[in-house]
Enzyme design. Structure first.
Site, PDB file in Angstrom:
ATOM      1  N   SER A 124       0.830  -1.198   0.000  1.00  0.00           N
ATOM      2  CA  SER A 124       0.000   0.000   0.000  1.00  0.00           C
ATOM      3  C   SER A 124       0.862   1.246   0.000  1.00  0.00           C
ATOM      4  O   SER A 124       1.955   1.250   0.564  1.00  0.00           O
ATOM      5  CB  SER A 124      -0.879  -0.003   1.268  1.00  0.00           C
ATOM      6  OG  SER A 124      -1.465   1.259   1.481  1.00  0.00           O
ATOM      7  N   TYR A 148      -1.657  -0.240  11.059  1.00  0.00           N
ATOM      8  CA  TYR A 148      -1.915  -0.928   9.785  1.00  0.00           C
ATOM      9  C   TYR A 148      -0.736  -0.717   8.833  1.00  0.00           C
ATOM     10  O   TYR A 148      -0.195  -1.665   8.269  1.00  0.00           O
ATOM     11  CB  TYR A 148      -3.209  -0.422   9.136  1.00  0.00           C
ATOM     12  CG  TYR A 148      -3.298  -0.781   7.681  1.00  0.00           C
ATOM     13  CD1 TYR A 148      -3.113   0.189   6.691  1.00  0.00           C
ATOM     14  CD2 TYR A 148      -3.506  -2.099   7.282  1.00  0.00           C
ATOM     15  CE1 TYR A 148      -3.154  -0.153   5.343  1.00  0.00           C
ATOM     16  CE2 TYR A 148      -3.553  -2.443   5.941  1.00  0.00           C
ATOM     17  CZ  TYR A 148      -3.368  -1.465   4.985  1.00  0.00           C
ATOM     18  OH  TYR A 148      -3.398  -1.799   3.656  1.00  0.00           O
ATOM     19  N   LYS A 152       2.088  -3.406   6.983  1.00  0.00           N
ATOM     20  CA  LYS A 152       2.435  -3.479   5.551  1.00  0.00           C
ATOM     21  C   LYS A 152       3.940  -3.366   5.365  1.00  0.00           C
ATOM     22  O   LYS A 152       4.546  -4.099   4.589  1.00  0.00           O
ATOM     23  CB  LYS A 152       1.711  -2.388   4.761  1.00  0.00           C
ATOM     24  CG  LYS A 152       0.251  -2.691   4.511  1.00  0.00           C
ATOM     25  CD  LYS A 152       0.069  -3.941   3.655  1.00  0.00           C
ATOM     26  CE  LYS A 152      -1.354  -4.434   3.651  1.00  0.00           C
ATOM     27  NZ  LYS A 152      -1.543  -5.681   2.868  1.00  0.00           N
TER      28      LYS A 152
HETATM   29  P1  NAD Z   1     -10.929  -6.672   1.859  1.00  0.00           P
HETATM   30  O1  NAD Z   1     -11.076  -6.620   3.342  1.00  0.00           O
HETATM   31  O2  NAD Z   1     -12.106  -6.473   0.998  1.00  0.00           O
HETATM   32  O3  NAD Z   1     -10.258  -8.075   1.443  1.00  0.00           O
HETATM   33  C1  NAD Z   1      -9.354  -8.748   2.278  1.00  0.00           C
HETATM   34  C2  NAD Z   1      -9.806 -10.209   2.341  1.00  0.00           C
HETATM   35  O4  NAD Z   1      -8.910 -10.922   3.140  1.00  0.00           O
HETATM   36  C3  NAD Z   1     -11.206 -10.359   2.964  1.00  0.00           C
HETATM   37  O5  NAD Z   1     -11.983 -11.233   2.188  1.00  0.00           O
HETATM   38  C4  NAD Z   1     -10.911 -10.960   4.341  1.00  0.00           C
HETATM   39  O6  NAD Z   1     -11.964 -11.804   4.787  1.00  0.00           O
HETATM   40  C5  NAD Z   1      -9.634 -11.727   4.054  1.00  0.00           C
HETATM   41  N1  NAD Z   1      -8.799 -11.935   5.234  1.00  0.00           N
HETATM   42  C6  NAD Z   1      -8.378 -10.998   6.123  1.00  0.00           C
HETATM   43  N2  NAD Z   1      -7.641 -11.578   7.080  1.00  0.00           N
HETATM   44  C7  NAD Z   1      -7.556 -12.900   6.772  1.00  0.00           C
HETATM   45  C8  NAD Z   1      -6.943 -14.024   7.365  1.00  0.00           C
HETATM   46  N3  NAD Z   1      -6.273 -13.924   8.517  1.00  0.00           N
HETATM   47  N4  NAD Z   1      -7.061 -15.240   6.769  1.00  0.00           N
HETATM   48  C9  NAD Z   1      -7.761 -15.359   5.608  1.00  0.00           C
HETATM   49  N5  NAD Z   1      -8.392 -14.340   5.000  1.00  0.00           N
HETATM   50  C10 NAD Z   1      -8.286 -13.126   5.587  1.00  0.00           C
HETATM   51  O7  NAD Z   1      -9.787  -5.620   1.491  1.00  0.00           O
HETATM   52  P2  NAD Z   1      -9.295  -5.133   0.048  1.00  0.00           P
HETATM   53  O8  NAD Z   1      -9.638  -3.699  -0.065  1.00  0.00           O
HETATM   54  O9  NAD Z   1      -9.708  -6.085  -0.987  1.00  0.00           O
HETATM   55  O10 NAD Z   1      -7.699  -5.215   0.246  1.00  0.00           O
HETATM   56  C11 NAD Z   1      -6.995  -6.357  -0.201  1.00  0.00           C
HETATM   57  C12 NAD Z   1      -5.537  -6.124   0.123  1.00  0.00           C
HETATM   58  O11 NAD Z   1      -5.098  -4.899  -0.486  1.00  0.00           O
HETATM   59  C13 NAD Z   1      -5.255  -5.964   1.619  1.00  0.00           C
HETATM   60  O12 NAD Z   1      -4.029  -6.619   1.911  1.00  0.00           O
HETATM   61  C14 NAD Z   1      -5.090  -4.460   1.805  1.00  0.00           C
HETATM   62  O13 NAD Z   1      -4.206  -4.161   2.869  1.00  0.00           O
HETATM   63  C15 NAD Z   1      -4.494  -4.052   0.476  1.00  0.00           C
HETATM   64  N6  NAD Z   1      -4.762  -2.653   0.105  1.00  0.00           N
HETATM   65  C16 NAD Z   1      -6.046  -2.212   0.017  1.00  0.00           C
HETATM   66  C17 NAD Z   1      -6.275  -0.877  -0.331  1.00  0.00           C
HETATM   67  C18 NAD Z   1      -7.678  -0.328  -0.434  1.00  0.00           C
HETATM   68  O14 NAD Z   1      -7.828   0.917  -0.425  1.00  0.00           O
HETATM   69  N7  NAD Z   1      -8.697  -1.163  -0.541  1.00  0.00           N
HETATM   70  C19 NAD Z   1      -5.211  -0.018  -0.601  1.00  0.00           C
HETATM   71  C20 NAD Z   1      -3.913  -0.519  -0.506  1.00  0.00           C
HETATM   72  C21 NAD Z   1      -3.701  -1.852  -0.156  1.00  0.00           C
HETATM   73  C1  WQD Z   2      -9.303   9.838   0.517  1.00  0.00           C
HETATM   74  C2  WQD Z   2      -9.534  11.332   0.665  1.00  0.00           C
HETATM   75  C3  WQD Z   2      -9.774  12.043   2.940  1.00  0.00           C
HETATM   76  C4  WQD Z   2     -13.562   9.924   3.609  1.00  0.00           C
HETATM   77  C5  WQD Z   2      -6.727   5.009   2.881  1.00  0.00           C
HETATM   78  C6  WQD Z   2      -5.759   4.323   3.784  1.00  0.00           C
HETATM   79  C7  WQD Z   2      -4.695   3.639   2.982  1.00  0.00           C
HETATM   80  C8  WQD Z   2      -5.303   2.765   1.906  1.00  0.00           C
HETATM   81  C9  WQD Z   2      -6.288   3.519   1.064  1.00  0.00           C
HETATM   82  C10 WQD Z   2      -5.232   0.470   2.657  1.00  0.00           C
HETATM   83  C11 WQD Z   2      -8.752  11.949   1.816  1.00  0.00           C
HETATM   84  C12 WQD Z   2     -11.066  12.272   2.156  1.00  0.00           C
HETATM   85  C13 WQD Z   2     -12.407  10.425   3.040  1.00  0.00           C
HETATM   86  C14 WQD Z   2     -14.598  10.802   3.953  1.00  0.00           C
HETATM   87  C15 WQD Z   2     -13.280  12.632   3.133  1.00  0.00           C
HETATM   88  N1  WQD Z   2      -5.941   1.626   2.468  1.00  0.00           N
HETATM   89  N2  WQD Z   2     -12.275  11.747   2.794  1.00  0.00           N
HETATM   90  N3  WQD Z   2     -14.419  12.149   3.700  1.00  0.00           N
HETATM   91  O1  WQD Z   2      -6.890   8.092   3.375  1.00  0.00           O
HETATM   92  O2  WQD Z   2      -5.976   8.196   1.009  1.00  0.00           O
HETATM   93  O3  WQD Z   2      -6.068   6.013   2.179  1.00  0.00           O
HETATM   94  O4  WQD Z   2      -7.270   4.078   1.952  1.00  0.00           O
HETATM   95  O5  WQD Z   2      -4.100   0.271   2.359  1.00  0.00           O
HETATM   96  O6  WQD Z   2      -3.933   2.866   3.880  1.00  0.00           O
HETATM   97  O7  WQD Z   2      -5.129   5.311   4.581  1.00  0.00           O
HETATM   98  O8  WQD Z   2      -8.188   7.105   1.425  1.00  0.00           O
HETATM   99  O9  WQD Z   2     -10.563   7.108   0.875  1.00  0.00           O
HETATM  100  O10 WQD Z   2      -9.889   7.277   3.321  1.00  0.00           O
HETATM  101  O11 WQD Z   2      -9.533   9.234   1.792  1.00  0.00           O
HETATM  102  O12 WQD Z   2     -13.152  13.840   2.927  1.00  0.00           O
HETATM  103  O13 WQD Z   2     -15.672  10.408   4.493  1.00  0.00           O
HETATM  104  O14 WQD Z   2     -10.907  11.563   0.954  1.00  0.00           O
HETATM  105  O15 WQD Z   2      -9.492  13.123   3.814  1.00  0.00           O
HETATM  106  O16 WQD Z   2      -8.337  13.226   1.420  1.00  0.00           O
HETATM  107  P1  WQD Z   2      -6.750   7.480   2.044  1.00  0.00           P
HETATM  108  P2  WQD Z   2      -9.619   7.620   1.892  1.00  0.00           P
END
Ligand code: NAD
Ligand code: WQD
Length: 346
Positions: A124, A148, A152
Site C-alpha cells: 500500500s 496498519y 504493511k
Molecule cells: P478486503 O477486506 O475487501 O479483502 C481482504 C480479504 O482478506 C477479505 O476477504 C478478508 O476476509 C480476508 N482476510 C483478512 N484476514 C484474513 C486471514 N487472517 N485469513 C484469511 N483471510 C483473511 O480488502 P481489500 O480492499 O480487498 O484489500 C486487499 C488487500 O489490499 C489488503 O491486503 C489491503 O491491505 C491491500 N490494500 C487495500 C487498499 C484499499 O484501499 N482497498 C489499498 C492498498 C492496499
Molecule cells: C481519501 C480522501 C480524505 C472519507 C486510505 C488508507 C490507505 C489505503 C487507502 C489500505 C482523503 C477524504 C475520506 C470521507 C473525506 N488503504 N475523505 N471524507 O486516506 O488516502 O487512504 O485508503 O491500504 O492505507 O489510509 O483514502 O478514501 O480514506 O480518503 O473527505 O468520508 O478523501 O481526507 O483526502 P486514504 P480515503
C-alpha cells in the site's frame, strides 16, 4: 498456472480473480471471511462462467494454511489477506499484527515447505506515510504512521528477507494507491462493513440514500480547491496488474516493487462532482475539520510498473465513478448484508 488467492473473497481479490480466470489460471481462493462473504462466489461464477473453488481458512492458524498446500502444487500465490482499516488498527494494534504479520509468516512458511516460490503481495502507498514530494517514486522514504501501515511495512521486509535468503524465491510487491470502482457487470464491488472509512464507498452510499451527506475532511489543505488529493485507481486496472505481475514472476528471474496508480491526483471535490455527473444523483457535502493522520496530497509515479510490467492504468475517473455507481445502484445493501464471521462472533 495454478494460483492460490489468499483473501480472494474480498474487494480487490474478487476482482483480481475475474482477470486471473480470464487469463486461464486455475484458482483456489482461501479466505476467513472476516471482511467478506462467500456469496461473492455466486457472483464470480456468473462473471467467469465457471465456479471458483474456495476454502474457508484463516492465515492466523498455521495448520489451516499448511492444509491449503495438500493438493496439487501451486505455481504462485497472491496474498490479499489482511485487515486494512487504519482507524481500527489504532484501536486493535495487536489484532492487526497477529492477523497481518503472523498470517503472512504462516503463509511464507507453508510456501517454503511446499516449494512454492512465486508471491504477489498487496502492499500500500501507506508505507510512504506523508511523502516529501509527489509524484511518489518507489525509492521514496518509507514511514509508517499507524499500526496498519506498520504491518504493511513489516510484511514487505519479511518478504524481502526471504528473497535474500532464498535466491529462487521471487516476489512482486505491489504498492496500491487508492483503488475504487467495480467490475463493469455491477455484480461485484466494494462492500465495506459498517460506516465506510474510504471516500468512494461513502460517496456512493450517500448517492444511493444510505447516508445523508458526505463530510469533507478539510477544506483548507494546500491544494487547488483546498480538499485532499489522492491517486484513485480503477480496481479493474489494479486487477490486471496482478495478472501481469504473475506473468512477470514466471518469466523473469527477479523480484520487483512497483507503485500502482494513475499518476494523476484528484481532489475530494473533483471526485464528488465526477460521481454526481456519472450517477445523476446529488451528493450533499459538508466541509468539516481535517481527519487526524490525513495528508494533503499523494499520487504515484507509475513509470516503473509500466517499464517492468508493461502495465499502465487505462480507466479514468469517469469510468471509476460510473462503475462504482452501477455496483451500488444494483446492490444498495452491498452483498445483501450476508453475515460476516466477525459479526457472528460479536
Ligand atoms: P478486503 O477486506 O475487501 O479483502 C481482504 C480479504 O482478506 C477479505 O476477504 C478478508 O476476509 C480476508 N482476510 C483478512 N484476514 C484474513 C486471514 N487472517 N485469513 C484469511 N483471510 C483473511 O480488502 P481489500 O480492499 O480487498 O484489500 C486487499 C488487500 O489490499 C489488503 O491486503 C489491503 O491491505 C491491500 N490494500 C487495500 C487498499 C484499499 O484501499 N482497498 C489499498 C492498498 C492496499
Ligand atoms: C481519501 C480522501 C480524505 C472519507 C486510505 C488508507 C490507505 C489505503 C487507502 C489500505 C482523503 C477524504 C475520506 C470521507 C473525506 N488503504 N475523505 N471524507 O486516506 O488516502 O487512504 O485508503 O491500504 O492505507 O489510509 O483514502 O478514501 O480514506 O480518503 O473527505 O468520508 O478523501 O481526507 O483526502 P486514504 P480515503
Amino acid at each position: 498456472m495454478r494460483v492460490l488467492v489468499c483473501g480472494g473473497a474480498g474487494y480487490i481479490g474478487s476482482h483480481a480473480c475475474t482477470v486471473l480466470a480470464s487469463r486461464g489460471h486455475d484458482l483456489l481462493v482461501a479466505d476467513s471471511f472476516v471482511n467478506s462473504s462467500p456469496c461473492v462466489f455466486d457472483r464470480l461464477q456468473r462473471i467467469i462462467g465457471r465456479p471458483v473453488p474456495f476454502r474457508r481458512a484463516d492465515l492466523r492458524v498455521r495448520a489451516q494454511v499448511e492444509a491449503l498446500f495438500d493438493g496439487p502444487r501451486f505455481d504462485a500465490v497472491v496474498h490479499f489477506a489482511a485487515l486494512k482499516a487504519v482507524g481500527e488498527s489504532c484501536e486493535r494494534p495487536l489484532d492487526y499484527f497477529d492477523n497481518n504479520i503472523a498470517g503472512t509468516i504462516h503463509l511464507l512458511q507453508a510456501m517454503q515447505d511446499a516449494g512454492v516460490k512465486r508471491l504477489v503481495f498487496s502492499s500500500s502507498a501507506t508505507v510512504y506515510g506523508d511523502p516529501a514530494c509527489v509524484p511518489v517514486r518507489e525509492d521514496a522514504a518509507l514511514c509508517s504512521t499507524n499500526p496498519y501501515g506498520r504491518t504493511k511495512l513489516v510484511m514487505e521486509q519479511l518478504i524481502g528477507d526471504l528473497c535474500e535468503a532464498d535466491p529462487a524465491f521471487r516476489a512482486a510487491n505491489l504498492r496500491y494507491f487508492n483503488p475504487v470502482g467495480a467490475h463493469p457487470s455491477g455484480l461485484i464491488g466494494e462492500d465495506p462493513g459498517g460506516v465506510p472509512n474510504n471516500l468512494m464507498p461513502y460517496i456512493s452510499q450517500v448517492a444511493v440514500g444510505r447516508r445523508d451527506r458526505l463530510q469533507v475532511f478539510g477544506g483548507d489543505w494546500p491544494t487547488a480547491d483546498g480538499t485532499g488529493v489522492r491517486d484513485y485507481l480503477h480496481v479493474m486496472d489494479l486487477a490486471r496488474a496482478h495478472a501481469d505481475a504473475i506473468d512477470y514472476l514466471l518469466r523473469e528471474d527477479r523480484s520487483l516493487t512497483v507503485n500502482l496508480g494513475t499518476g494523476r491526483g484528484v481532489s475530494v471535490l473533483e471526485l464528488v462532482h465526477a460521481f454526481a455527473k456519472a450517477s445523476g444523483r446529488e451528493v450533499p457535502c459538508e466541509i468539516v475539520a481535517r481527519r487526524p493522520g490525513d495528508v494533503a496530497e499523494v499520487y504515484a509515479d507509475p513509470s516503473l510498473a509500466q517499464r517492468l510490467l508493461g502495465w499502465r492504468a487505462e480507466l479514468g475517473i469517469e469510468a471509476m465513478c460510473r462503475d462504482a455507481w452501477r455496483w451500488q445502484s444494483m446492490n444498495p445493501e452491498g452483498y445483501g448484508g450476508s453475515e460476516r464471521l466477525e459479526d457472528a462472533s460479536r
